[in-house]
Design a protein around this motif. Structure first.
Motif, short mmCIF file in Angstrom:
data_model
loop_
_atom_site.label_atom_id
_atom_site.label_comp_id
_atom_site.label_asym_id
_atom_site.label_seq_id
_atom_site.Cartn_x
_atom_site.Cartn_y
_atom_site.Cartn_z
N THR A 158 0.88 -1.17 0.00
CA THR A 158 0.00 0.00 0.00
C THR A 158 0.92 1.22 0.00
OG1 THR A 158 -1.64 -1.22 1.24
CG2 THR A 158 -1.86 1.16 1.26
N VAL A 159 0.78 2.05 -1.03
CA VAL A 159 1.81 3.07 -1.27
C VAL A 159 1.44 4.43 -0.66
CG1 VAL A 159 3.01 2.03 -3.22
CG2 VAL A 159 0.83 3.16 -3.62
N TYR A 160 1.71 4.57 0.64
CA TYR A 160 1.47 5.85 1.32
C TYR A 160 2.66 6.25 2.18
CZ TYR A 160 0.77 3.28 5.67
OH TYR A 160 0.96 2.50 6.78
N ALA A 161 3.69 5.41 2.23
CA ALA A 161 4.89 5.62 3.07
C ALA A 161 5.91 4.60 2.59
CB ALA A 161 4.53 5.39 4.53
N PRO A 162 7.17 4.71 3.03
CA PRO A 162 8.13 3.68 2.61
C PRO A 162 7.78 2.34 3.23
CG PRO A 162 9.15 5.17 4.21
CD PRO A 162 7.81 5.74 3.89
N ALA A 163 8.00 1.25 2.49
CA ALA A 163 7.79 -0.09 3.05
C ALA A 163 8.87 -0.30 4.12
CB ALA A 163 7.92 -1.13 1.95
N HIS A 164 8.53 -1.03 5.19
CA HIS A 164 9.54 -1.31 6.21
C HIS A 164 10.11 -2.72 5.98
CE1 HIS A 164 6.59 -3.78 8.25
NE2 HIS A 164 5.75 -2.76 8.38
N ILE A 165 11.12 -3.07 6.78
CA ILE A 165 11.81 -4.33 6.50
C ILE A 165 10.93 -5.55 6.76
CG2 ILE A 165 14.16 -3.43 6.70
CD1 ILE A 165 14.21 -4.59 9.55
N GLY A 166 9.90 -5.40 7.58
CA GLY A 166 8.95 -6.50 7.77
C GLY A 166 8.20 -6.78 6.47
N ASN A 167 7.78 -5.70 5.79
CA ASN A 167 7.15 -5.88 4.47
C ASN A 167 8.13 -6.54 3.51
OD1 ASN A 167 6.14 -2.48 4.90
ND2 ASN A 167 4.84 -4.24 5.30
N PHE A 168 9.38 -6.07 3.56
CA PHE A 168 10.35 -6.59 2.61
C PHE A 168 10.71 -8.05 2.87
CE2 PHE A 168 11.19 -2.18 1.22
CZ PHE A 168 10.96 -2.42 -0.12
N ARG A 169 10.59 -8.49 4.12
CA ARG A 169 10.84 -9.91 4.35
C ARG A 169 9.90 -10.73 3.46
NH1 ARG A 169 9.83 -14.36 9.16
NH2 ARG A 169 11.38 -15.76 8.30
N THR A 170 8.61 -10.37 3.48
CA THR A 170 7.62 -11.08 2.67
C THR A 170 7.96 -10.98 1.18
OG1 THR A 170 5.93 -10.64 4.31
CG2 THR A 170 5.16 -11.22 2.11
N PHE A 171 8.28 -9.77 0.72
CA PHE A 171 8.54 -9.60 -0.71
C PHE A 171 9.80 -10.37 -1.14
CE2 PHE A 171 6.14 -5.47 0.02
CZ PHE A 171 4.94 -6.00 -0.44
N LEU A 172 10.79 -10.44 -0.26
CA LEU A 172 12.02 -11.17 -0.61
C LEU A 172 11.78 -12.67 -0.64
CD1 LEU A 172 14.64 -9.11 1.44
CD2 LEU A 172 14.44 -9.25 -1.04
N VAL A 173 11.01 -13.18 0.32
CA VAL A 173 10.70 -14.62 0.31
C VAL A 173 9.98 -14.97 -1.00
CG1 VAL A 173 9.19 -16.36 1.36
CG2 VAL A 173 10.68 -14.96 2.82
N ASN A 174 9.05 -14.12 -1.40
CA ASN A 174 8.32 -14.38 -2.64
C ASN A 174 9.22 -14.23 -3.87
OD1 ASN A 174 5.45 -15.02 -2.04
ND2 ASN A 174 5.74 -13.26 -0.73
N ASP A 175 10.20 -13.35 -3.77
CA ASP A 175 11.16 -13.20 -4.88
C ASP A 175 11.97 -14.49 -5.04
OD1 ASP A 175 12.61 -11.53 -6.87
OD2 ASP A 175 14.28 -11.75 -5.48
N VAL A 176 12.38 -15.10 -3.92
CA VAL A 176 13.13 -16.36 -4.00
C VAL A 176 12.23 -17.47 -4.56
CG1 VAL A 176 14.32 -18.16 -2.67
CG2 VAL A 176 14.74 -15.74 -2.14
N LEU A 177 10.99 -17.50 -4.10
CA LEU A 177 10.06 -18.52 -4.60
C LEU A 177 9.85 -18.36 -6.11
CD1 LEU A 177 8.21 -20.84 -3.89
CD2 LEU A 177 6.53 -19.20 -3.00
N ARG A 178 9.72 -17.11 -6.54
CA ARG A 178 9.55 -16.86 -7.97
C ARG A 178 10.80 -17.28 -8.75
NH1 ARG A 178 9.63 -10.86 -10.51
NH2 ARG A 178 9.25 -11.40 -12.69
N ARG A 179 11.97 -16.95 -8.23
CA ARG A 179 13.23 -17.34 -8.89
C ARG A 179 13.35 -18.87 -8.96
NH1 ARG A 179 17.76 -13.52 -8.53
NH2 ARG A 179 16.98 -11.44 -8.13
N LEU A 180 12.94 -19.53 -7.88
CA LEU A 180 13.02 -21.00 -7.86
C LEU A 180 12.09 -21.58 -8.94
CD1 LEU A 180 14.10 -23.56 -6.40
CD2 LEU A 180 12.09 -23.43 -4.92
N LEU A 181 10.89 -21.04 -9.05
CA LEU A 181 9.96 -21.52 -10.07
C LEU A 181 10.51 -21.26 -11.47
CD1 LEU A 181 6.70 -20.35 -8.28
CD2 LEU A 181 7.12 -22.70 -9.04
N ILE A 182 11.13 -20.09 -11.65
CA ILE A 182 11.74 -19.77 -12.96
C ILE A 182 12.84 -20.77 -13.28
CG2 ILE A 182 13.23 -18.09 -14.13
CD1 ILE A 182 11.60 -15.85 -12.87
N LEU A 183 13.64 -21.07 -12.24
CA LEU A 183 14.75 -22.01 -12.44
C LEU A 183 14.24 -23.39 -12.85
CD1 LEU A 183 17.83 -21.84 -12.08
CD2 LEU A 183 17.54 -22.69 -9.77
#
Ligand SMILES: [Zn+2]
Length: 492
Positions: free
Chosen positions: A33-58
């Motif tokens: 939700t874009v009203y302030a900078p995302a915090h590292i708790g948000n980024f934990r989720t986005f990074l986990v999903n980035d790894v999952l996406r990379r694994l699926l791509i692989l």
């Protein structure tokens, strides 16, 4: 071994497979939700999903993974922020969308191609269409003020994901959050939720024509994801993920809306990553432990180390983040690089060539090693990221002990090992090397360096010297050339 991932709905490990005849795996994650900078708790989720996406791509190939993540650019928080700052909503949300993208780039998340990063205000028609279907089918009703609510008891499957019992949905229940007095007066039942919110004066000029029979206003938050995933991935998706904080009510409501509207399964698999704690406590502004990426970069940490630290715990367990864990991540990255430099040397390969091999798209199929090692097994077993990182380090250790491994000894064998490591670093998104990375230089250090260079050019040597000392204190030395300078970490 197929990828097995915990499914929050069935509560068991289940294999991931594309279900559509085209073989394309459809994967949706709730975005920021874009009203302030995302915090590292948000980024934990986005990074986990980035790894999952990379694994699926692989495993499936880039053409066979369709990944969508939305941007929530209209809701109570964005509207309140725009009102407080006296700015148009679109200005505020553009500022924070751009910042989110910059942070994602710094953290080495794979970019999302348009149109798969849909914005809520760009899909009002799709949301209104779904609401109208739900009204026609008797799953939604209009309130006197012209809002539209979803009728929870019209969907017998409600609560299957969160196991919410009816008694837990009584007024005052913590699950319902803050008392919704104004809404609660108009809703037929306390557990019903808004699909469309009639315009109120505090919304300013934020409003769109509503569903037939409803007032002008704006969509509720939950319907955004149902409508955008349907538009871009279809009625049934293979995987829906998000942080555990979204499991109830957001995801429960998405299931109810989508299944009642479409008459078919919404998501075949649900995946939730756990909370991030900071210094053992829940993050909050009042405790002063709510960090953004910029806060940590200003303390001198590299985005790559922040990425590694946020990925260092099992995604389905709470992770305690500390500044010490960031120091450990910085040394781990340096250790990875020094191991690679050593092995490249033994294999007669330039380190620069190795780093280029890790860029996307990497040659996945070429690396036989990837298919034989514990890193892959760990990731395939419920996305055990710390297990994968641990396996990588133990392999470096074995091989570096004087190249004693009977199977990895000749330059050819080492090169093959390195090709496998390249795949591993790609899938973890750790294909960012301290000595190569612009990102590794903290913004605060870059700013100091720019100031010093300007002072030197202006022949203000006293200031330039003082700034050089400040840089050294921050752990950086500045090497001047004729037309520019280079920053290097001070060797300790
Ligand atoms: Zn969502």
């Amino acid at each position: 071994m197929p990828i097995r991932l915990y499914d929050s709905l069935s509560r068991e490990l289940r294999e991931l497979h594309p279900s559509h005849p085209d073989g394309v795996f459809r994967f949706y994650t709730c975005g920021p939700t874009v009203y302030a900078p995302a915090h590292i708790g948000n980024f934990r989720t986005f990074l986990v999903n980035d790894v999952l996406r990379r694994l699926l791509i692989l495993e499936l190939g880039a053409d066979h993974v369709r990944y969508a993540r939305n941007i929530t650019d209209v809701d109570d928080k964005t509207i309140r922020r725009a009102r407080e700052e006296g700015r148009p909503l679109a200005d505020v949300t553009k500022q924070w969308t751009d910042k989110f993208h910059a942070d994602c780039r710094a953290l080495n998340c794979l970019p999302i191609d348009p149109p798969f990063e849909p914005i809520a205000t760009g899909h009002i028609r799709e949301q209104v269409d779904m609401i109208e279907v739900l009204m026609r089918k008797g799953n939604a009703y209009r309130t006197p003020d012209g809002s539209v609510y979803f009728k929870v008891d019209s969907f017998p499957g409600y609560g299957a994901l969160s196991r919410v019992k009816e008694r837990e949905l009584q007024p005052g229940s913590a699950l319902l959050g803050k008392p919704q007095t104004a809404d609660a007066d108009e809703k037929e039942d306390i557990s019903d939720f808004a699909l469309w919110k009639a315009w109120k004066p505090e919304d300013g000029d934020v409003r769109w024509p509503g569903p037939t029979g409803a007032a002008a206003g704006r969509p509720g938050w939950h319907i955004e994801c149902s409508a955008m995933s349907k538009k871009h991935l279809g009625e049934t998706i293979d995987l829906h993920s998000g942080g555990v904080d979204l499991l109830f009510p957001h995801h429960e409501n998405e299931i109810a809306q989508s299944q009642c509207c479409n008459g078919t399964t919404f998501a075949r698999h649900w995946y939730h990553s756990e909370f991030l704690l900071v210094d053992g406590k829940k993050m909050s502004k009042s405790l002063g432990n709510l960090y953004t990426l910029d806060d940590l970069v200003a303390k001198g940490f590299s985005p790559a180390a922040i990425r590694l630290a946020l990925l260092s715990g099992h995604p389905r367990k709470q992770l305690n983040f500390t500044l010490d864990s960031l120091h450990a991540a910085e040394s781990a990255l340096k250790s990875i690089e020094s191991n690679l430099v050593f092995l490249c040397d033994r294999a007669g390969m330039a380190f620069d060539d190795f780093t280029q091999d890790c860029e996307f798209p990497v040659d996945f199929k070429g690396a036989k090693w990837w298919h034989t090692v514990g890193v892959r097994d760990a990731l395939h077993d419920d996305l055990n990221i710390p297990g994968a990182i641990g396996d990588l380090f133990s392999r470096f250790a074995v091989i570096r002990q004087g190249i004693v491994s009977p199977s990895i000894n000749s330059p050819e064998e080492i090169r093959e090992f390195l090709a496998g490591v390249g795949n591993v670093l790609f899938v973890l998104g750790l294909n960012v090397f301290p000595s190569k990375s612009e990102n590794a230089i903290p913004t605060a250090v870059k700013t100091l360096a720019e100031k010093r260079w300007a002072a030197k050019k202006a022949k203000d040597y006293a200031t330039a010297d003082a700034l050089r000392k400040e840089l050294a204190a921050a752990g950086w030395s500045m090497l001047d050339g004729k037309d520019g300078y280079r920053l290097e970490p001070v060797k300790r």
